[in-house]
Scaffold this active site. Structure first.
Site, PDB file in Angstrom:
ATOM      1  N   GLU A  12       0.823  -1.217   0.000  1.00 12.15           N
ATOM      2  CA  GLU A  12       0.000   0.000   0.000  1.00 12.15           C
ATOM      3  C   GLU A  12       0.853   1.262   0.000  1.00 12.15           C
ATOM      4  O   GLU A  12       0.350   2.348   0.313  1.00 12.15           O
ATOM      5  CB  GLU A  12      -0.926   0.005   1.220  1.00 12.15           C
ATOM      6  CG  GLU A  12      -2.002  -1.052   1.208  1.00 12.15           C
ATOM      7  CD  GLU A  12      -3.089  -0.807   0.164  1.00 12.15           C
ATOM      8  OE1 GLU A  12      -2.914   0.083  -0.689  1.00 12.15           O
ATOM      9  OE2 GLU A  12      -4.108  -1.510   0.205  1.00 12.15           O
TER      10      GLU A  12
ATOM     11  N   HIS B 251      -3.293   2.953   8.287  1.00  7.34           N
ATOM     12  CA  HIS B 251      -4.281   2.272   7.433  1.00  7.34           C
ATOM     13  C   HIS B 251      -4.640   0.944   8.098  1.00  7.34           C
ATOM     14  O   HIS B 251      -3.752   0.166   8.451  1.00  7.34           O
ATOM     15  CB  HIS B 251      -3.706   2.030   6.039  1.00  7.34           C
ATOM     16  CG  HIS B 251      -4.467   1.018   5.229  1.00  7.34           C
ATOM     17  ND1 HIS B 251      -5.830   1.093   5.039  1.00  7.34           N
ATOM     18  CD2 HIS B 251      -4.057  -0.093   4.571  1.00  7.34           C
ATOM     19  CE1 HIS B 251      -6.223   0.067   4.289  1.00  7.34           C
ATOM     20  NE2 HIS B 251      -5.159  -0.665   3.995  1.00  7.34           N
TER      21      HIS B 251
ATOM     22  N   HIS C 191      -7.812  -2.421   8.607  1.00  6.94           N
ATOM     23  CA  HIS C 191      -8.957  -3.170   8.096  1.00  6.94           C
ATOM     24  C   HIS C 191      -9.975  -3.362   9.220  1.00  6.94           C
ATOM     25  O   HIS C 191     -10.530  -4.440   9.385  1.00  6.94           O
ATOM     26  CB  HIS C 191      -8.512  -4.524   7.545  1.00  6.94           C
ATOM     27  CG  HIS C 191      -7.626  -4.433   6.351  1.00  6.94           C
ATOM     28  ND1 HIS C 191      -7.029  -5.524   5.782  1.00  6.94           N
ATOM     29  CD2 HIS C 191      -7.228  -3.367   5.600  1.00  6.94           C
ATOM     30  CE1 HIS C 191      -6.300  -5.154   4.741  1.00  6.94           C
ATOM     31  NE2 HIS C 191      -6.403  -3.841   4.611  1.00  6.94           N
TER      32      HIS C 191
ATOM     33  N   TYR D 227     -20.558  13.838  17.743  1.00  8.94           N
ATOM     34  CA  TYR D 227     -19.859  15.103  17.493  1.00  8.94           C
ATOM     35  C   TYR D 227     -18.389  14.931  17.111  1.00  8.94           C
ATOM     36  O   TYR D 227     -17.769  15.835  16.550  1.00  8.94           O
ATOM     37  CB  TYR D 227     -19.973  16.037  18.701  1.00  8.94           C
ATOM     38  CG  TYR D 227     -19.399  15.523  19.994  1.00  8.94           C
ATOM     39  CD1 TYR D 227     -18.030  15.492  20.224  1.00  8.94           C
ATOM     40  CD2 TYR D 227     -20.240  15.088  21.024  1.00  8.94           C
ATOM     41  CE1 TYR D 227     -17.506  15.034  21.409  1.00  8.94           C
ATOM     42  CE2 TYR D 227     -19.723  14.623  22.219  1.00  8.94           C
ATOM     43  CZ  TYR D 227     -18.366  14.604  22.411  1.00  8.94           C
ATOM     44  OH  TYR D 227     -17.848  14.144  23.594  1.00  8.94           O
TER      45      TYR D 227
ATOM     46  N   HIS E  38     -12.830  -2.403   2.068  1.00  3.80           N
ATOM     47  CA  HIS E  38     -11.398  -2.502   2.333  1.00  3.80           C
ATOM     48  C   HIS E  38     -11.036  -2.108   3.761  1.00  3.80           C
ATOM     49  O   HIS E  38     -10.553  -2.936   4.518  1.00  3.80           O
ATOM     50  CB  HIS E  38     -10.642  -1.635   1.317  1.00  3.80           C
ATOM     51  CG  HIS E  38      -9.159  -1.757   1.371  1.00  3.80           C
ATOM     52  ND1 HIS E  38      -8.359  -1.525   0.271  1.00  3.80           N
ATOM     53  CD2 HIS E  38      -8.302  -2.051   2.380  1.00  3.80           C
ATOM     54  CE1 HIS E  38      -7.096  -1.699   0.595  1.00  3.80           C
ATOM     55  NE2 HIS E  38      -7.026  -2.014   1.877  1.00  3.80           N
TER      56      HIS E  38
ATOM     57  N   TYR F 156     -11.274  24.034  22.797  1.00  5.21           N
ATOM     58  CA  TYR F 156     -10.950  23.315  24.039  1.00  5.21           C
ATOM     59  C   TYR F 156     -10.212  21.995  23.831  1.00  5.21           C
ATOM     60  O   TYR F 156      -9.831  21.350  24.793  1.00  5.21           O
ATOM     61  CB  TYR F 156     -12.245  23.042  24.819  1.00  5.21           C
ATOM     62  CG  TYR F 156     -12.936  24.297  25.270  1.00  5.21           C
ATOM     63  CD1 TYR F 156     -12.431  25.046  26.322  1.00  5.21           C
ATOM     64  CD2 TYR F 156     -14.083  24.747  24.642  1.00  5.21           C
ATOM     65  CE1 TYR F 156     -13.042  26.212  26.742  1.00  5.21           C
ATOM     66  CE2 TYR F 156     -14.720  25.915  25.049  1.00  5.21           C
ATOM     67  CZ  TYR F 156     -14.195  26.644  26.098  1.00  5.21           C
ATOM     68  OH  TYR F 156     -14.801  27.779  26.508  1.00  5.21           O
TER      69      TYR F 156
END
Length: 222
Positions: A81, A99, A101, A120, A161, A216
């Site tokens: 990758e 990265h 899975h 949030y 993926h 904050y």
């Protein structure tokens, strides 16, 4: 920077890469040698190698490439990758990339074009997290799809993926990955109740959360 200082910096960065990679496995974000981790040190990118269990990586296994992908440190082959990692560094202010899975995030990537804003902490990732269209792993096409999905975001899902998140440090990139997986789990759980739909945050509510987070800092998840 002297050669000695540069060597020390690379050694410390590699220790952080290995520790973060091991953490992704220990906390269930990857299985086996799937997923990968990288950090930028000047014009070098230190990245986990291909096919080596993280618990077997040591100081002598350092793997580093330049921003064009040419290996300059180590003998182990970089992750398949690598194009994905390099594309992030070329197009964002990233200093570290994770990265994975992760199970819930990967599940969500098969269901919707973006993760609905159920919490949030969506604001901490720049807004609703997009899903990059599927492409074969390790390909330039996947890297291009990912960069489009990352526009104005610090994380995205890769369809069928997994996840990609970046930050100014490995700790921040990892935390964003964990936050994303947690939000995916929340949405999947809430969506699984018959005859009920999760309440989603409005654009105004996300904007207010973004302002609060900027002022904050990031709170603990509630």
């Amino acid at each position: 920077m002297s050669d000695h200082a540069e060597k020390d910096t690379i050694e410390r960065a590699w220790q952080d890469v290995v520790a973060t990679a091991r953490r992704t496995a220990a906390e269930g974000l990857v299985v086996g040698t799937s997923g990968n981790v990288s950090v930028r040190v000047g014009d070098l990118v230190l990245v986990t190698p291909s096919g080596v269990p993280y618990d077997r990586l040591g100081p002598d296994d350092t793997c580093a490439v330049d921003l064009d992908g040419h290996q300059v440190v180590g003998t182990l082959a970089p992750t398949s990758e690598l194009p994905l990692h390099l594309e992030v560094y070329r197009n964002t202010p990233a200093e570290a990339v994770v990265h994975t899975h992760a199970v819930h995030a990967t599940a969500v990537s098969t269901l919707v074009p973006e993760l609905p804003p159920v919490h949030y902490m969506t604001a901490a990732l720049g807004g609703p997290v997009r899903v990059a269209p599927y492409a074969m792993y390790g390909t330039p096409e996947l890297a291009r799809n990912m960069i489009t999905a990352l526009r104005d975001r610090t994380a995205c899902l890769l369809q069928n993926h997994g996840t990609v998140a970046y930050g100014t440090t490995l700790a921040q990139a990892y935390d964003r990955t964990a936050q994303l997986e947690w939000m995916c789990q929340v949405w999947l759980t809430a969506s699984s109740l018959p005859s009920h739909s999760p309440r989603l945050l409005s654009a105004a509510e996300l904007s207010a959360a973004a302002t609060q987070l900027h002022t904050y800092g990031q709170p603990h998840r509630h």
